[in-house]
Write an enzyme that holds these catalytic residues in place. Structure first.
Site, PDB file in Angstrom:
ATOM      1  N   ASN A 167       0.873  -1.178   0.000  1.00 30.39           N
ATOM      2  CA  ASN A 167       0.000   0.000   0.000  1.00 30.39           C
ATOM      3  C   ASN A 167       0.911   1.230   0.000  1.00 30.39           C
ATOM      4  OD1 ASN A 167      -1.862   2.006   0.451  1.00 30.39           O
ATOM      5  ND2 ASN A 167      -2.346   1.403   2.555  1.00 30.39           N
ATOM      6  N   LYS A 176       0.235   4.221  -0.317  1.00 30.07           N
ATOM      7  CA  LYS A 176      -0.384   5.425   0.258  1.00 30.07           C
ATOM      8  C   LYS A 176      -0.117   6.632  -0.662  1.00 30.07           C
ATOM      9  CE  LYS A 176      -0.186   3.315   4.767  1.00 30.07           C
ATOM     10  NZ  LYS A 176      -0.022   3.442   6.203  1.00 30.07           N
ATOM     11  N   HIS A 214      -9.475   1.288   4.715  1.00 30.38           N
ATOM     12  CA  HIS A 214      -8.213   1.503   5.429  1.00 30.38           C
ATOM     13  C   HIS A 214      -8.441   2.507   6.561  1.00 30.38           C
ATOM     14  CE1 HIS A 214      -4.118   2.692   6.342  1.00 30.38           C
ATOM     15  NE2 HIS A 214      -3.761   1.527   5.805  1.00 30.38           N
ATOM     16  N   GLU A 270      -6.812   4.913   7.592  1.00 28.91           N
ATOM     17  CA  GLU A 270      -6.547   6.313   7.246  1.00 28.91           C
ATOM     18  C   GLU A 270      -7.717   6.931   6.490  1.00 28.91           C
ATOM     19  OE1 GLU A 270      -2.711   5.721   5.451  1.00 28.91           O
ATOM     20  OE2 GLU A 270      -1.886   5.192   7.408  1.00 28.91           O
ATOM     21  N   GLU A 293      -5.469  -4.781  10.646  1.00 31.17           N
ATOM     22  CA  GLU A 293      -4.475  -3.720  10.804  1.00 31.17           C
ATOM     23  C   GLU A 293      -4.770  -2.896  12.064  1.00 31.17           C
ATOM     24  OE1 GLU A 293      -2.361  -2.722   6.938  1.00 31.17           O
ATOM     25  OE2 GLU A 293      -4.035  -1.361   7.128  1.00 31.17           O
ATOM     26  N   GLY A 330       2.203   2.694  10.856  1.00 32.76           N
ATOM     27  CA  GLY A 330       2.858   3.956  10.476  1.00 32.76           C
ATOM     28  C   GLY A 330       3.877   4.492  11.474  1.00 32.76           C
ATOM     29  N   SER A 338       3.406  -1.855  10.540  1.00 34.99           N
ATOM     30  CA  SER A 338       4.844  -1.886  10.839  1.00 34.99           C
ATOM     31  C   SER A 338       5.530  -3.189  10.431  1.00 34.99           C
ATOM     32  CB  SER A 338       5.098  -1.608  12.326  1.00 34.99           C
ATOM     33  OG  SER A 338       4.658  -0.317  12.664  1.00 34.99           O
TER      34      SER A 338
HETATM   35  P1  PGA Z   1       2.904   0.579   7.781  1.00 32.08           P
HETATM   36  O1  PGA Z   1       1.417   0.768   7.201  1.00 32.08           O
HETATM   37  O2  PGA Z   1       3.428  -0.717   7.204  1.00 32.08           O
HETATM   38  O3  PGA Z   1       3.649   1.764   7.314  1.00 32.08           O
HETATM   39  O4  PGA Z   1       2.773   0.516   9.280  1.00 32.08           O
HETATM   40  C1  PGA Z   1       0.566  -0.321   7.030  1.00 32.08           C
HETATM   41  C2  PGA Z   1      -0.761   0.122   6.453  1.00 32.08           C
HETATM   42  O5  PGA Z   1      -1.286   1.159   6.877  1.00 32.08           O
HETATM   43  O6  PGA Z   1      -1.315  -0.530   5.566  1.00 32.08           O
END
Ligand code: PGA
Length: 253
Positions: free
Chosen positions: A10, A12, A95, A97, A165, A171, A213
């Protein structure tokens, strides 16, 4: 028998330019060619059209989002027919976010249904904001699963992958990390909810991924011991070297 893992990147809102996106895409494609692991790359939607011309016919592309209507006056949104015309096969929905920007379970359920109708494999993201000692977070997860899958028939479940998640583990602002034993417990709980909502076969066959992460150091343990069918990767997915290393690890699982 070795199981085929799914590794989703992803991206983003990264990288900054089309040239960088092409470079990242090409190097991941080249390095993972011929592997049995299913690699899905979800770039920002503005880059998809260009990158679609570089897939060489492989179903590598996923979208980070999609609107539930097919066309019309919906400024800024992208539709199923648009993504279909660019050979996108996977769709991330819900997601955290996007939920934080106002996406509700009701919208998510509409997006899932529109995604299934259009023939995508839908990756439904769920996850709690925090963990509490009374395990109230499990109730939150259950509510998310039930509300998001509202209106989805048992027959359609085959087109859905759940990505667990936990928001607190995602993040730069992550406050903790899920070890594989904790992950396994949560995956079992998710399957129990699916069993209670649908049936045992659906609960057993549903693919569940983990995201939050993930990097080249923890990927092996999560895939081997966490009871998941693969990983959803944010930061490490825009670093070709790290991402390819994770795909290589997935090959050995
Ligand atoms: P990250 O994000 O691997 O940077 O923690 C995962 C995600 O939000 O899909």
């Amino acid at each position: 028998m070795k199981k085929k893992q799914i590794i989703v990147g992803n991206w983003k809102m990264n990288p900054r330019t089309l040239l960088e996106a092409r470079k990242l895409f090409d190097s991941i494609k080249k390095e993972t060619e011929g592997m049995k692991t299913e690699v899905v790359l979800c770039p920002p939607s503005v880059f998809i059209g260009d990158l679609a011309l570089r897939t060489g016919g492989k179903s590598l592309l996923g979208s980070q989002n999609m609107f539930f209507e097919e066309e019309g006056a919906f400024t800024g949104e992208i539709s199923a027919p648009m993504l279909k015309s660019l050979s996108v096969k996977h769709l991330i929905v819900g997601h955290s976010e996007r939920r934080a920007m106002g996406e509700t379970n009701e919208m998510i359920s509409k997006k899932i249904q529109a995604g299934i109708k259009a023939g995508f494999t839908v990756i439904l993201c769920i996850g709690e904001k925090e963990r509490d000692s009374e395990s109230a977070y499990l109730q939150k997860l259950k509510e998310q699963i039930i509300a998001s899958l509202n209106g989805v028939s048992k027959k359609s479940l085959i087109k859905i992958i759940i990505a667990y998640e936990p928001i607190w583990a995602i993040g730069e602002k992550a406050t903790g990390f899920v070890d594989s034993a904790t992950l396994l417990e949560t995956i079992i709980f998710i399957r129990k909810v699916l069993n209670d909502t649908y049936d045992q076969t659906s609960a057993h066959s549903m693919k569940v991924l983990y995201g939050g992460s993930v990097d080249e150091k923890n990927a092996s343990d999560l895939m081997k011991e966490g009871g998941v069918a693969g990983l959803l990767i944010g930061r490490a997915s825009v670093d070709a070297k790290k991402f390819v290393t994770i795909v290589k690890i997935a090959e050995t699982i």
